[in-house]
Design a protein around this motif. Structure first.
Motif: not given
Lengths: 393, 289
Positions: A331-345
């Protein structure tokens, strides 16, 4: 050098011996100066009153799970890299009271908290840190609801950035397009130049506020030679970058590898301590604590930094959503490097390397990402060997 | 820099701190089943009650104990009462269940996305609920019934663990007696006097009367139930864009700032709780996301 958004850009040189005047001037304007200071064998951010409060001459050695400071004879003011703390502690305090409540027969009243922001001058903000602040701006102020505490403090900053003259072994800002040169988001940006016969700061004004301050302190226009010396330092730093993270289609690469065996391997080493989330300059998760005094006559709610590595973090009736350590690291790494891009550009990582240095077991996010990519089930993501094989399908 | 930032901030954000609760008075507390109760609430001191859309939730605070997200289960057409239904299973909900009429609660909200009731007129609607998942769907039922003539067939499929766990019994009976509603109730485990259907709610989907090519489905229940329900709905031929699911996650802020409710690329409190199945499908087949 970069006139962003059509703003006037001034390049000047301040002499080391006049540098205190920058501090004095900002203090006189009502700013509390905060910046790097030595404490407990680490460089932390704290209040500054004089240039001599800075960790003059100190250099750091960083590696996976290791941080060591050494005092040198050099008179550099900014010769070290990042310490464990980031600036988020000023904009997004670790513990903050949101409101209080007072009980009276049958009911209670809510008393709002008055969050008075302070005029803060941040001294020595590194380029990756500027990028981290820009990222948190989007998190806290970019949506339908803004965090009023962050927003109020954000408007009261004067930012003195410092371009990096040395890259640490855990640094990878060049991979994340976050350094070693400050691109935007500062009032003043400095490059420290220490040569045999001179110690100067090349200064860039990035805002009208910065320009106004610059005008009041002794300075001279930068010559081509000064500018070239500054450029050399930044280019050298970029060359020294200790680590690399391949960001080519990294989001798609990680999305294709939710079930990669590497997650189990890293989870076996990870202690779930959450150090990485505390030192990360972009991590923004919080929880709330509702407490009362002993007689329950008053209650209050506090907001405190939280970590997605705790079991409690995802708890709902019936059990935690992310019960396994594997799921929590992912969750942490996926958020930092991937889902963050979807969420915040943008990526949630700026390549500061703190999560690597401050991990007690030396887990390295760049190494984990590389391991997953090199053994991706989907072969479109295996490391680039030249050519144009990474086009979108 | 500062001026630029101020300019792009949404204006309403400055008006009110989203973390500050408003005070409500408990008007009535009624047990729906042995562990589930509904609360009727009214704003204190005659303050205005914000309108809500079916499927939205509030953050509900019990003095000194804590705050949890609870979906709104009342009628969105009624502005005279706020109704929440919840199970007494945690610290906060247990404390809530022991409150007396006249006691004060803190409310923040309403937050989150809604069932697309008004956007799906002219369609058949199938509402599928498991357990307490009926609570966030009841406002959708009320809304549909208030404008019944705009919809095609309306089907409610409801599954509870045992007959004693069947929620809103009186209303279910009334809805079952309507000529223009198809209501099916099933229980996982029958007890003594139950003569109704026994089995999982997913087993009702195959023979439910709706036209799959013109149907919108709204689903809420335990996540495992929703996984299998969506698969059954797809099997019946409903487009995955026409299937809506309401998710449950840990929430601390309700406004997309605390991170707890993250599910893939969404914050369930902000982009959810009601989400299109087509958007979440790739994650539903995975565990512990």
């Amino acid at each position: 050098m970069r006139a962003k958004n059509g703003k006037v850009s001034t390049r000047a040189v301040i002499d080391r011996q006049d540098f205190q005047q920058l501090f004095d001037h900002l203090s006189a304007q009502g700013y509390q100066l905060v910046g790097p200071r030595l404490r407990d064998n680490a460089i932390v951010y704290d209040e500054l009153s004089a240039v001599t409060d800075l960790p003059i001459g100190y250099v750091d050695e960083q590696e996976k799970g290791s941080y060591r400071l050494t005092k040198t004879a050099q008179p550099t003011l900014f010769g070290y890299g990042l310490g464990p703390q980031s600036w988020k502690k000023y904009l997004f305090p670790p513990v903050v009271r949101l409101w209080q409540a007072q009980r009276h027969n049958g009911g209670f009243d809510v008393i709002p908290e008055d969050h008075e922001p302070r005029l803060l001058a941040l001294i020595g903000v590194r380029p990756c840190e500027l990028k981290a602040i820009a990222i948190q701006d989007r998190v806290f102020m970019g949506g339908a609801y803004a965090d009023p505490i962050y927003q109020a403090q954000r408007e009261q900053l004067f930012i003195v950035a410092v371009n990096c003259g040395k890259a640490g072994a855990t640094c990878f800002c060049t991979s994340m397009d976050a350094g070693p040169r400050a691109a935007s988001g500062y009032d003043l940006a400095l490059t420290e130049i220490l040569e045999a016969n001179r110690h100067i700061f090349l200064v860039d004004a990035g805002s009208e506020k910065g320009e106004a301050v610059l005008r009041t302190i002794p300075q001279r226009p930068a010559t081509d030679l000064d500018i070239a010396a500054g450029e050399r330092i930044i280019a050298q730093t970029a060359e020294q970058m200790g680590r690399v993270l391949d960001t080519n289609r990294i989001k798609e690469m990680l999305y294709a590898n939710y079930e990669h065996a590497r997650w189990d391997q890293v989870a076996a080493r990870c202690l779930m301590c959450g150090n990485c989330t505390q030192v990360c300059p972009t991590c923004f998760c919080t929880t709330v604590e509702d407490v009362t005094d002993l007689s329950a006559a008053t209650a209050e709610r506090r907001r405190v930094w939280d970590t997605c590595f705790s079991l409690d973090f995802s708890y709902i009736v019936g059990g935690s959503v992310r019960a396994s350590p594997k799921a929590r690291y992912r969750q942490w790494m996926m958020h930092k490097l991937a889902t963050w891009i979807d969420q915040f550009g943008s990526s949630g990582c700026v390549g500061c390397g703190r999560c690597i240095t401050w991990c007690p077991v030396g887990i390295d996010i760049t190494e984990e990402a590389r391991a997953i990519r090199s053994d991706s089930e989907d072969k479109r993501f295996t490391p680039a060997t030249g050519g144009r094989k990474h086009e979108h399908a | 820099m500062t001026a630029v930032m101020q300019a792009r901030l949404p204006a309403p954000a400055r008006l009110r701190d989203p973390m500050l609760p408003s005070l409500y008075r408990l008007e009535r507390l009624q047990w729906d089943t042995r562990d589930t109760f509904s609360m009727d609430l009214l704003p204190q001191n005659g303050a205005d009650m914000p309108a809500f859309k079916p499927g939205q939730f509030n953050m509900v605070y019990v003095y000194g104990v804590g705050e949890i997200p609870i979906s709104i289960s009342g009628d969105p057409g009624r502005r005279d009462v706020l109704i929440h239904t919840t199970r007494a299973v945690g610290t906060v909900t247990r404390a809530m269940s022991e409150m007396k009429v006249g006691d004060t609660l803190g409310i923040r909200g309403p937050f989150g996305t809604a069932w697309p009731v008004d956007a799906v007129r002219k369609h058949d609607v199938v509402i599928i609920a498991g357990g307490i998942g009926l609570a966030p769907l009841r406002p959708a039922m009320y809304r549909i019934l208030a404008t019944r003539e705009h919809f095609g067939r309306v089907v409610l499929l409801y599954g509870a663990r045992t007959p004693g766990d069947v929620l809103y019994r009186r209303e279910l009976k009334q809805w079952r007696s309507e000529f223009d509603l198809d209501v099916f109730v099933t229980v996982d485990r029958a007890t003594g006097s139950w003569r109704g259907s026994v089995g999982l709610v997913t087993q009702l989907i195959g023979r439910a009367p709706f036209d799959p090519l013109n149907t919108v489905a709204m689903v809420c229940g335990p996540e495992v139930m929703m996984r299998f329900t969506t698969l059954e709905l797809e099997k019946r031929g409903i487009d995955r864009n026409n299937i809506y699911i309401s998710f449950e996650r840990n929430m601390k802020c309700g406004v997309g700032l605390c991170g707890h409710c993250q599910f893939g690329s969404v914050f369930v409190c902000k982009e959810g709780p009601v989400l299109r199945y087509s958007q979440m499908q790739h994650l539903l087949s995975k565990w512990e996301i």
